[in-house]
Design a protein around this motif. Sequence first.
Motif, PDB file in Angstrom:
ATOM      1  N   GLU A 191     -14.799  83.028  40.820  1.00 33.95           N
ATOM      2  CA  GLU A 191     -13.985  82.742  39.636  1.00 33.95           C
ATOM      3  C   GLU A 191     -14.655  83.198  38.349  1.00 33.95           C
ATOM      4  O   GLU A 191     -14.016  83.873  37.526  1.00 33.95           O
ATOM      5  CB  GLU A 191     -13.656  81.247  39.577  1.00 33.95           C
ATOM      6  N   ASN A 195     -13.212  86.126  35.827  1.00 31.42           N
ATOM      7  CA  ASN A 195     -13.007  85.869  34.398  1.00 31.42           C
ATOM      8  C   ASN A 195     -13.730  86.896  33.534  1.00 31.42           C
ATOM      9  O   ASN A 195     -13.170  87.436  32.574  1.00 31.42           O
ATOM     10  CB  ASN A 195     -13.503  84.459  34.054  1.00 31.42           C
ATOM     11  N   CYS A 226      -8.888  84.210  39.305  1.00 27.18           N
ATOM     12  CA  CYS A 226      -8.745  83.186  38.272  1.00 27.18           C
ATOM     13  C   CYS A 226      -7.275  82.913  38.080  1.00 27.18           C
ATOM     14  O   CYS A 226      -6.561  83.740  37.520  1.00 27.18           O
ATOM     15  CB  CYS A 226      -9.349  83.616  36.951  1.00 27.18           C
TER      16      CYS A 226
END
Length: 694
Positions: A191, A195, A226
């Motif tokens: 994640e 990002n 994400c």
Amino acid sequence: RWKDKLEILHLVGFAMVAVSVLCSRLWTSTRARTRWRLRWVAASAAAGLIPPALLYLLPLAWGIPLGPAGEMSVLPLAILPLGFAAALFQERTVDLGSSLRVAVRWLTLASLFAAAGLASSWLVAYLPGGLASAGIVREVLLPIGIASVLAARFFRPLAKRIDGVLGPKPVELARLLLGFRSELQGEIFIEPLGNRLEDWLARVGNVRPVALLVEGPTPETFVPACPSGGAAALGGLLDLSEGELGGLAQQDSVLLQAGSCHIPGQTLESLRRAGFRYLFPLVFQARTRAILLVGPHRDGSSLDAEELDAFSALAGQAARSVEAARLYKEIEDRGRREEHMRRETEAILESCKIGMLLVEDSGLITAANGASSEILGRPALIGQRVQEVLPRGLLMLLDRSARQEGEGRHRVFRYSLGAADGVRRVVNVTRSILGVDSAARRVYALDDVSEEVGRERKMARQDHLAAMGMLASEVAHEVNTPLTGIASYAQMLMARMKSRLPEMELLKKIENQAFRAAGIAGSVLTFARRREAEGFEIFEPGPVIAESLALFEPHLKGKRIRLSTERAPVLPSIRGHKGRIQQVVLNLMMNAAQALPSGGEIRLATERDGESVRVRISDNGVGIPAANLPRIFEPFFTSRNEGEGTGLGLAVVKQIVDEHRGQIHVETVEGAGSTFTVSFPAADPSSKEAARGA
């Protein structure tokens, strides 16, 4: 004439070489976008150059009449610019500004070169003192040299001026994207990696939206790295078949606006509606591990060739980072599952009542649960050797079982184990080998069956006593009738023979022995018949105990036994049967007297203990051996010589105390005497419920 022929053949040769080079590059190229470009360029070159070279230039060079076909063969030359235009501008894969910038640069260079050459030639030929025919060196070679020097000197400054007029060139984008490689490789979580990648591309690449999809639960499913990023517009997962993934793995980029045979039409349409225009597969080891979706510039313009190359290069680098993050997450999830399973296993083992020992091949204990410490009586087992913890005899029995049964599980049943805390326990021991070789680790399972063995022994003893009790009650019942007859006949003879003293003594002895035998039979019947609480009443225990003492004192005649009493002035009433309470006191007093063969002292004390009455009878006689203490209340158990007792006195006492819901305790020191303490609960005068036997 030969010069003209060589010029024409020179053109034919270069045309054929150009077509050959383009076709060979198209055949060997593996990049999808390069092949797409070369397909148009090579096709247009072959269609535009081969016909005029074969039908016009070669006949012209050898003086062969052209004919209508030869004259018309120059028309396909128009295909060349059309093919280059298709390669450059169709589907907008290359930005027009970049192509124009390159074209203007090289046209400027060519113009500068030609102008410098012409100026040099004119200066040499026509300046004052110059010659109209100065030769090949002055007219050709010298101007070419001067033009080359001037072009090399002024090309870069002129290119900067052109860039200033046409706009800045985005030359720093690829460098910045490639510089992001170190940051991508330093991130190990999916994640945060998604990002950072999406944020970087949006800021530096000036594009939107941007979304990173990673491999989901199945290899054909891709989920947003994400969920709150650019993938929010997708509204779901991206599902692709195995064949579609294989096709994407061979591409460096996919233009979504032009359509793709590797993505289903419905999925492609959803990607377009979400604003995405380009798809970059993140391929690792010939397998698509993630997908990078990119939209156009913020102003709606398309990416140029350099930006597409930079994004493709970044996708190749990011594929390794995504794969590393995916593997790390997989390892982390697996470790988390293993840790959860380990904790569950430890909790199960700790809650298990069977002791478990994990032993290395060297004999060192590496793991143990709480039950094993409790069974072995050792608080700390880890780090000790199994030879120091388990008895040598037990290990020898396990080794013997191994020789008899072979490798696998070795068992020893009902082994009496003396624990370190001084308690002797009966255990079943199983030894198992973890692995296929004899040098692997071993697991020892210790099952404490002491309570089970005790219950089995108690049940066997109760069955034995029940059988003996039934037999004794039947015998006592059958013996009681003839004993009554013997006593009656003895009394009748005594009434007839009052004057004959010798016979009277014999008859009295017969009568006494008959009564004694009848008393023994009555005791057996009393024990065998568990009476209910008939005849229970509330009474003062003091007079009953005094009457018991009066009945007991004649037994002390002729014996060197001193009787002392310590009675409380006031005792609470109790509920029970006076005769049975009297029998308890008499039996305990008789036992105390029998424990004083050489004389001594018997002490009787009564006291109030809260809501109960306590009677304590003590002696300073021989005491009770420790081995016999657990069995003193068993029926027919006696430590006296044969003929001196039936073993029912204390058993009857225990039965009567239980019927009255009382308690009895014994304290003894061998050679120093014994103390029996009996307590009866005080009666509740307001209660009308009759007490029942236990």
